[in-house]
Design a protein around this motif. Structure first.
Motif, PDB file in Angstrom:
ATOM      1  N   GLN A  37       0.820  -1.205   0.000  1.00 40.82           N
ATOM      2  CA  GLN A  37       0.000   0.000   0.000  1.00 40.82           C
ATOM      3  C   GLN A  37       0.858   1.261   0.000  1.00 40.82           C
ATOM      4  O   GLN A  37       2.076   1.218   0.202  1.00 40.82           O
ATOM      5  N   CYS A  38       0.187   2.398  -0.210  1.00 43.13           N
ATOM      6  CA  CYS A  38       0.846   3.686  -0.343  1.00 43.13           C
ATOM      7  C   CYS A  38       0.418   4.643   0.766  1.00 43.13           C
ATOM      8  O   CYS A  38      -0.586   4.430   1.444  1.00 43.13           O
ATOM      9  N   THR A  55       4.751   4.472  -2.335  1.00 45.10           N
ATOM     10  CA  THR A  55       4.536   3.133  -1.806  1.00 45.10           C
ATOM     11  C   THR A  55       5.421   2.913  -0.585  1.00 45.10           C
ATOM     12  O   THR A  55       6.592   3.296  -0.583  1.00 45.10           O
ATOM     13  N   ASN A  99      -1.773  -5.559  -3.338  1.00 44.29           N
ATOM     14  CA  ASN A  99      -1.105  -6.219  -2.234  1.00 44.29           C
ATOM     15  C   ASN A  99      -1.463  -7.701  -2.240  1.00 44.29           C
ATOM     16  O   ASN A  99      -2.499  -8.103  -2.767  1.00 44.29           O
ATOM     17  N   PRO A 119       6.998  -1.783  -3.636  1.00 43.18           N
ATOM     18  CA  PRO A 119       5.921  -2.631  -3.121  1.00 43.18           C
ATOM     19  C   PRO A 119       6.316  -4.101  -3.095  1.00 43.18           C
ATOM     20  O   PRO A 119       5.887  -4.856  -2.210  1.00 43.18           O
ATOM     21  N   CYS A 280      -0.816  10.863  -6.183  1.00 40.39           N
ATOM     22  CA  CYS A 280      -0.189   9.774  -6.936  1.00 40.39           C
ATOM     23  C   CYS A 280      -0.050  10.090  -8.423  1.00 40.39           C
ATOM     24  O   CYS A 280       0.849   9.605  -9.077  1.00 40.39           O
TER      25      CYS A 280
END
Length: 329
Positions: A37-38, A55, A99, A119, A280
């Motif tokens: 996740q970010c 991230t 994820n 990630p 983002c």
């Protein structure tokens, strides 16, 4: 989504242009996070608020959050120049659907390039914490050996876990390196001969992801077994129109902004001097939500519900106009 103030408790130079920061809450504990996740980091440049989504490269088992950032782009360069141990920074999150918890599989194949490793590094460590004997293939592409983020850590992790096999594809490499150039179907078939029995997790620059997606399709990987998160969006296809521009009207002020065919709503607003929250810029975080009226085309609908879509909600960073529109944010 949680908003909190964090303290920088560590800073590590990973490569010549990549730095990792460790961030801890001022008090209490961090909100739950899924590997991959970010978070959105907020800062100021020349007195103006700016933000960017990054991230997390830390795993959920870590006591602090870690962001690993390449010195590319306005906000990233500013953080490289200014964010030091002891400094405070505001963060929103976590968010994101890329994820292994939401998209689990027994035998993952992780494919990344450049900063797309962040990630994957979080997902790999989290998966091994849960399943130390997990069967995982990790193939990372970089320009040179010096550009490989987490190179030593990845080698050590693979040595400690026999089920992990990793390979580095380098564009420029010593003569004895086995994988030189860019990832090809032949390389992938050799490195992951059981490809069809795996789910693939793909992250990196848009051109890399487009090329690898084509390779995976060529090798017959079912689309349902490919999960991906781009660092950026592909260029929008220009709208077929006889007009050289449309008009975007801001509902609150009545101001009219010229928007070109294929130009995102966010780009048109920023060109006109408008300030809009955008983290983002890849249609993932949802920070640039806006309400529109008129004909639009969405490249991303992540974070948007069916009701949002019916109500004209869009993500300005990944939405283009197909005619004159109005917008509120």
């Amino acid at each position: 989504m949680t908003s909190l103030t964090l303290t920088c408790i560590g800073r590590q130079q990973n490569t010549h242009d990549v730095v990792s920061w460790q961030l801890a809450p001022l008090s209490g504990s961090l909100p739950p996070v899924l590997a991959g996740q970010c978070v959105t980091l907020h800062t100021e440049i020349d007195g103006k608020p700016v933000c960017r989504a990054y991230t997390l490269s830390s795993s959920p088992q870590d006591a602090c959050w870690q962001v690993t950032i390449k010195d590319v782009g306005l906000v990233s360069h500013h953080l490289h120049q200014t964010l030091q141990v002891g400094d405070k920074i505001r963060a929103d999150g976590p968010f994101g659907e890329f994820n292994l918890t939401a998209l689990p599989c027994e035998r993952p194949l992780l494919l990344s390039a450049g900063s797309g490793i962040t990630p994957m590094w979080a997902m790999l460590r989290d998966e091994l914490a849960k399943r130390p004997d997990a069967n995982i293939r990790f193939i990372h592409s970089a320009r040179t050996p010096e550009d490989v983020i987490f190179a030593d850590e990845l080698t050590a992790l693979a040595e400690a876990h026999p089920g992990v096999r990793h390979a580095l594809i380098l564009e420029q490499a010593p003569s004895d390196h086995p994988w030189v150039g860019r990832l090809t179907s032949a390389m992938l078939a050799e490195l992951a001969p059981d490809l069809h029995e795996r789910h693939v997790y793909l992250c990196g620059p848009v051109p890399y992801m487009a090329a690898v997606s084509s390779i995976l399709a060529e090798l017959g990987l079912p689309p349902a077994q490919l999960h991906q998160e781009p660092f950026g969006l592909p260029p929008a296809e220009p709208t077929k129109t006889t007009s050289d521009h449309f008009w975007l009207t801001l509902k609150k002020s009545g101001k009219k902004v010229k928007i070109l065919p294929g130009q995102t709503l966010l780009a048109a607003l920023e060109t006109a001097g408008e300030t809009m929250m955008a983290a983002c810029r890849a249609g993932v975080c949802g920070s640039c939500r806006c309400t529109t009226e008129g004909d639009i085309e969405r490249q991303s609908v992540m974070t948007l519900s069916a009701q949002d879509l019916e109500s004209g909600v869009a993500l300005a960073c990944s939405c283009t106009a197909q005619g004159d529109i109005s917008l509120d944010y």
